[in-house]
Design an enzyme around this catalytic site. Structure first.
Site, PDB file in Angstrom:
ATOM      1  N   ASP A  54       1.782  -2.271  -5.986  1.00  6.59           N
ATOM      2  CA  ASP A  54       2.057  -0.917  -6.896  1.00  6.59           C
ATOM      3  C   ASP A  54       2.031   0.495  -6.269  1.00  6.59           C
ATOM      4  OD1 ASP A  54      -0.543  -0.732  -6.358  1.00  6.59           O
ATOM      5  OD2 ASP A  54      -1.534  -0.924  -8.216  1.00  6.59           O
ATOM      6  N   GLU A 192      -8.819  -2.099   2.614  1.00  7.51           N
ATOM      7  CA  GLU A 192      -8.032  -0.933   2.980  1.00  7.51           C
ATOM      8  C   GLU A 192      -9.150   0.549   3.056  1.00  7.51           C
ATOM      9  OE1 GLU A 192      -5.181   0.053  -0.238  1.00  7.51           O
ATOM     10  OE2 GLU A 192      -5.104   2.351   0.564  1.00  7.51           O
TER      11      GLU A 192
END
Ligand code: KIV
Length: 293
Positions: A54, A192
């Site tokens: 995204d 992340e």
């Protein structure tokens, strides 16, 4: 023109093939792609996994964050990416607001990514209630990749795009989320922006594939955003981004040269045009004169 790049080499990447890489300590390469040409580049470069992230909300659709992108927009990007791929595994990112409300909503959205865009798996962000969504999607027969640490869809709640897990408590929370997602049946997880030490602890606890982005070198593989690594995206870059090319500069140079050529009447040149056989030209003139055409 062939719809799918014709490259020789091994067959499509499989989940068991990726697990074999993990057990052999062979790094897994994942990159994002959002359309037919970026997918073709990933295919030719021989990456293992393509993520229709995204992040495409920002890199190709121009939104200020990943939050506004819709399911329909993501499906269009994912379907175009699918058409450019033959070998890598394809993961589609479920956008913010398309899976959080209920397990049923999560399964329905995931099914669209498989049916309408041809994704092999889907990715969802966070631990917490997402663990239940992951379990439900897996139970519906769709492989799920989790994503913990910095989760851009909920960056506001994390006080912005910043590294996560930097205190003992925060690190323990990331570890707990990662373990819960594994327990829920995820085949992989993205870590992340967390300290490398925390990643090492997580690696010791997980059997599933772990792909890092700003999470140090000990993961089973790495992922980077296509537009970041090629120097196409101009927004602020995270510390973990490594630029391997400056494609945007080349694109601007190319379009600038074209602009100057058109304005200077250097383009098109005779070799860019089409000609007409002389006798047809004569017939045309005569026909127009005689009004017989
Ligand atoms: O959307 C995306 O590109 C991602 C990767 C950074 C993992 O989630």
């Amino acid at each position: 023109m062939s719809a799918v790049p014709q490259t020789s080499g091994p067959g499509p990447v499989t989940f068991s093939g990726l697990l074999a890489k993990k057990s052999q300590g062979e790094p897994i390469v994942m990159v994002t792609a959002y359309d037919y040409p970026s997918a073709q580049v990933a295919e030719e470069a021989g990456v293992d996994v393509v993520l229709v992230g995204d992040s495409g909300a920002m890199t190709v659709l121009g939104y200020p964050s990943t939050v506004p992108v819709s399911v329909e927009e993501m499906l269009m990007l994912a379907a175009a990416t699918r058409r450019g791929l033959r070998t890598p595994l394809l993961i589609g990112d479920l956008p913010f607001g398309s899976y959080e409300v209920s397990d049923e909503e999560a399964v329905r959205t995931a099914q669209r990514f498989v049916k309408e865009a041809g994704c092999d798996a889907v990715k969802i962000e966070r631990g917490g209630s997402t663990v239940s969504r992951a379990r439900a999607i897996v139970a519906a027969g769709i492989p799920v990749c989790g994503h913990v640490g910095l989760t851009p869809q909920t960056a506001t709640a994390l006080s912005g795009y910043r590294a996560q897990g930097r205190t003992a408590e925060a690190a323990a929370a990331v570890l707990a989320d990662a373990k819960a997602l594994q327990e829920a049946g995820c085949f992989a997880i993205v870590l992340e922006a967390i300290p490398a030490e925390v990643t090492e602890l997580i690696m010791a606890e997980l059997d599933i594939l772990v792909i890092g982005i700003g999470a140090g070198p000990s993961t089973d593989g790495q992922v980077l955003v296509f537009h970041d690594l090629l120097g196409i995206y101009t927004g602020p870059a995270a510390r973990f981004v490594k630029r391997y090319a400056d494609i945007r500069d080349q694109m601007v140079a190319g379009v600038t040269a074209y602009t100057e050529d058109v304005r200077g009447r250097r383009y098109p040149a005779p070799e860019h045009g089409y000609s007409m056989p002389e006798h047809e030209r004569d017939r045309l003139r005569a026909g127009l004169d005689q009004k017989s055409l």
